[in-house]
Design a protein around this motif. Structure first.
Motif, PDB file in Angstrom:
ATOM      1  N   VAL A 222       0.844  -1.181   0.000  1.00  0.00           N
ATOM      2  CA  VAL A 222       0.000   0.000   0.000  1.00  0.00           C
ATOM      3  C   VAL A 222       0.884   1.237   0.000  1.00  0.00           C
ATOM      4  CG1 VAL A 222      -1.814   1.230   1.241  1.00  0.00           C
ATOM      5  CG2 VAL A 222      -1.765  -1.252   1.262  1.00  0.00           C
ATOM      6  N   GLY A 223       0.464   2.241  -0.772  1.00  0.00           N
ATOM      7  CA  GLY A 223       1.196   3.495  -0.818  1.00  0.00           C
ATOM      8  C   GLY A 223       0.273   4.625  -1.215  1.00  0.00           C
ATOM      9  N   HIS A 224       0.846   5.712  -1.715  1.00  0.00           N
ATOM     10  CA  HIS A 224       0.071   6.884  -2.093  1.00  0.00           C
ATOM     11  C   HIS A 224       0.373   7.291  -3.523  1.00  0.00           C
ATOM     12  CE1 HIS A 224      -0.004   7.553   2.361  1.00  0.00           C
ATOM     13  NE2 HIS A 224      -1.245   7.903   2.066  1.00  0.00           N
ATOM     14  N   ASN A 225      -0.660   7.769  -4.223  1.00  0.00           N
ATOM     15  CA  ASN A 225      -0.471   8.580  -5.411  1.00  0.00           C
ATOM     16  C   ASN A 225      -0.308  10.006  -4.913  1.00  0.00           C
ATOM     17  OD1 ASN A 225      -0.679   6.732  -7.524  1.00  0.00           O
ATOM     18  ND2 ASN A 225      -2.923   6.871  -7.549  1.00  0.00           N
ATOM     19  N   VAL A 226       0.708  10.701  -5.376  1.00  0.00           N
ATOM     20  CA  VAL A 226       0.932  12.075  -4.946  1.00  0.00           C
ATOM     21  C   VAL A 226       0.782  12.979  -6.156  1.00  0.00           C
ATOM     22  CG1 VAL A 226       2.526  13.685  -3.837  1.00  0.00           C
ATOM     23  CG2 VAL A 226       2.502  11.286  -3.158  1.00  0.00           C
ATOM     24  N   SER A 227      -0.183  13.904  -6.074  1.00  0.00           N
ATOM     25  CA  SER A 227      -0.446  14.802  -7.192  1.00  0.00           C
ATOM     26  C   SER A 227       0.554  15.959  -7.180  1.00  0.00           C
ATOM     27  CB  SER A 227      -1.868  15.352  -7.100  1.00  0.00           C
ATOM     28  OG  SER A 227      -1.968  16.228  -5.999  1.00  0.00           O
ATOM     29  N   HIS A 228       0.462  16.783  -8.218  1.00  0.00           N
ATOM     30  CA  HIS A 228       1.343  17.942  -8.327  1.00  0.00           C
ATOM     31  C   HIS A 228       1.139  18.900  -7.154  1.00  0.00           C
ATOM     32  CE1 HIS A 228       3.801  20.982 -10.219  1.00  0.00           C
ATOM     33  NE2 HIS A 228       2.806  21.849 -10.106  1.00  0.00           N
ATOM     34  N   SER A 229      -0.115  18.999  -6.659  1.00  0.00           N
ATOM     35  CA  SER A 229      -0.407  19.866  -5.517  1.00  0.00           C
ATOM     36  C   SER A 229      -0.204  19.151  -4.186  1.00  0.00           C
ATOM     37  CB  SER A 229      -1.839  20.392  -5.616  1.00  0.00           C
ATOM     38  OG  SER A 229      -2.741  19.301  -5.561  1.00  0.00           O
ATOM     39  N   ASN A 230       0.449  17.982  -4.221  1.00  0.00           N
ATOM     40  CA  ASN A 230       0.835  17.203  -3.038  1.00  0.00           C
ATOM     41  C   ASN A 230      -0.369  16.601  -2.299  1.00  0.00           C
ATOM     42  OD1 ASN A 230       2.946  16.057  -1.631  1.00  0.00           O
ATOM     43  ND2 ASN A 230       2.974  17.656  -0.070  1.00  0.00           N
ATOM     44  N   ILE A 231      -1.458  16.335  -3.023  1.00  0.00           N
ATOM     45  CA  ILE A 231      -2.594  15.632  -2.433  1.00  0.00           C
ATOM     46  C   ILE A 231      -2.320  14.140  -2.537  1.00  0.00           C
ATOM     47  CG2 ILE A 231      -5.054  15.127  -2.666  1.00  0.00           C
ATOM     48  CD1 ILE A 231      -5.377  17.945  -3.833  1.00  0.00           C
ATOM     49  N   LYS A 232      -2.490  13.437  -1.417  1.00  0.00           N
ATOM     50  CA  LYS A 232      -2.169  12.013  -1.385  1.00  0.00           C
ATOM     51  C   LYS A 232      -3.447  11.184  -1.374  1.00  0.00           C
ATOM     52  CE  LYS A 232       1.969  13.114   1.140  1.00  0.00           C
ATOM     53  NZ  LYS A 232       1.714  14.564   1.103  1.00  0.00           N
ATOM     54  N   THR A 233      -3.527  10.193  -2.272  1.00  0.00           N
ATOM     55  CA  THR A 233      -4.639   9.258  -2.296  1.00  0.00           C
ATOM     56  C   THR A 233      -4.078   7.855  -2.240  1.00  0.00           C
ATOM     57  OG1 THR A 233      -4.641   9.295  -4.709  1.00  0.00           O
ATOM     58  CG2 THR A 233      -6.174  10.775  -3.601  1.00  0.00           C
ATOM     59  N   LYS A 234      -4.790   6.983  -1.561  1.00  0.00           N
ATOM     60  CA  LYS A 234      -4.330   5.604  -1.378  1.00  0.00           C
ATOM     61  C   LYS A 234      -4.288   4.850  -2.701  1.00  0.00           C
ATOM     62  CE  LYS A 234      -4.076   4.716   3.162  1.00  0.00           C
ATOM     63  NZ  LYS A 234      -3.062   3.961   3.826  1.00  0.00           N
ATOM     64  N   ARG A 235      -3.316   3.956  -2.827  1.00  0.00           N
ATOM     65  CA  ARG A 235      -3.242   3.074  -3.983  1.00  0.00           C
ATOM     66  C   ARG A 235      -2.559   1.779  -3.572  1.00  0.00           C
ATOM     67  NH1 ARG A 235       1.303   3.757  -8.333  1.00  0.00           N
ATOM     68  NH2 ARG A 235       0.756   1.581  -8.400  1.00  0.00           N
ATOM     69  N   ARG A 236      -2.646   0.773  -4.431  1.00  0.00           N
ATOM     70  CA  ARG A 236      -2.010  -0.528  -4.181  1.00  0.00           C
ATOM     71  C   ARG A 236      -0.941  -0.776  -5.228  1.00  0.00           C
ATOM     72  NH1 ARG A 236      -6.271  -5.136  -3.889  1.00  0.00           N
ATOM     73  NH2 ARG A 236      -4.472  -6.277  -3.150  1.00  0.00           N
ATOM     74  N   PHE A 237       0.188  -1.296  -4.770  1.00  0.00           N
ATOM     75  CA  PHE A 237       1.248  -1.737  -5.670  1.00  0.00           C
ATOM     76  C   PHE A 237       1.138  -3.253  -5.775  1.00  0.00           C
ATOM     77  CE2 PHE A 237       2.814   2.202  -3.908  1.00  0.00           C
ATOM     78  CZ  PHE A 237       3.313   2.857  -5.013  1.00  0.00           C
ATOM     79  N   LEU A 238       0.722  -3.761  -6.929  1.00  0.00           N
ATOM     80  CA  LEU A 238       0.541  -5.199  -7.105  1.00  0.00           C
ATOM     81  C   LEU A 238       1.835  -5.824  -7.628  1.00  0.00           C
ATOM     82  CD1 LEU A 238      -2.971  -5.187  -8.792  1.00  0.00           C
ATOM     83  CD2 LEU A 238      -2.421  -5.573  -6.392  1.00  0.00           C
ATOM     84  N   PRO A 239       2.151  -7.051  -7.187  1.00  0.00           N
ATOM     85  CA  PRO A 239       3.369  -7.708  -7.688  1.00  0.00           C
ATOM     86  C   PRO A 239       3.192  -8.145  -9.137  1.00  0.00           C
ATOM     87  CG  PRO A 239       2.159  -9.181  -6.258  1.00  0.00           C
ATOM     88  CD  PRO A 239       1.459  -7.857  -6.186  1.00  0.00           C
ATOM     89  N   ALA A 240       4.303  -8.212  -9.860  1.00  0.00           N
ATOM     90  CA  ALA A 240       4.285  -8.620 -11.262  1.00  0.00           C
ATOM     91  C   ALA A 240       4.296 -10.150 -11.323  1.00  0.00           C
ATOM     92  CB  ALA A 240       5.486  -8.041 -11.996  1.00  0.00           C
ATOM     93  N   LEU A 241       3.112 -10.757 -11.262  1.00  0.00           N
ATOM     94  CA  LEU A 241       2.992 -12.214 -11.271  1.00  0.00           C
ATOM     95  C   LEU A 241       2.879 -12.734 -12.697  1.00  0.00           C
ATOM     96  CD1 LEU A 241       0.429 -12.775  -8.407  1.00  0.00           C
ATOM     97  CD2 LEU A 241       2.874 -13.155  -8.329  1.00  0.00           C
ATOM     98  N   SER A 242       3.486 -13.896 -12.937  1.00  0.00           N
ATOM     99  CA  SER A 242       3.341 -14.548 -14.234  1.00  0.00           C
ATOM    100  C   SER A 242       3.251 -16.051 -14.023  1.00  0.00           C
ATOM    101  CB  SER A 242       4.510 -14.203 -15.153  1.00  0.00           C
ATOM    102  OG  SER A 242       5.724 -14.545 -14.552  1.00  0.00           O
TER     103      SER A 242
END
Length: 97
Positions: free
Chosen positions: A14-34
């Motif tokens: 779990v991490g954040h998307n950070v916009s140009h105006s420094n607004i943070k929204t939650k996001r998920r980093f998924l593993p590269a599965l194959s």
């Protein structure tokens, strides 16, 4: 189907998307599965596992599926990988005896 590597146990972070105006929204980093077919030298079988691309590189570095599984911790492995590990250890013990 879970988004978790069957050999290393790597899952979503779990991490954040950070916009140009420094607004943070939650996001998920998924593993590269194959989905990958891996050959076991001691068992002479092919197994289909969902692993990360980094785990595939680690398998090449360690010398194959058998060498990786023997050195891996049981907590990190999935139930299928744990079953393969037990089969490999039994076969190596049978060959050594």
């Amino acid at each position: 189907m879970s988004r978790r590597c069957e050999l290393t146990g790597v899952g979503p972070m779990v991490g954040h998307n950070v916009s140009h105006s420094n607004i943070k929204t939650k996001r998920r980093f998924l593993p590269a599965l194959s989905p990958t077919s891996l050959q076991s030298e001691s068992l002479g079988q092919t197994f289909k596992l969902r692993i990360t691309n980094a785990a595939l590189r680690t398998l090449d570095f360690k010398g194959g599926l058998d060498a990786f599984l023997v050195g891996a911790r049981d907590e990190d492995l999935s139930a299928r990988a744990l079953k393969i590990k037990k089969q490999v250890k039994a076969k190596l013990a049978q060959v050594a005896a």
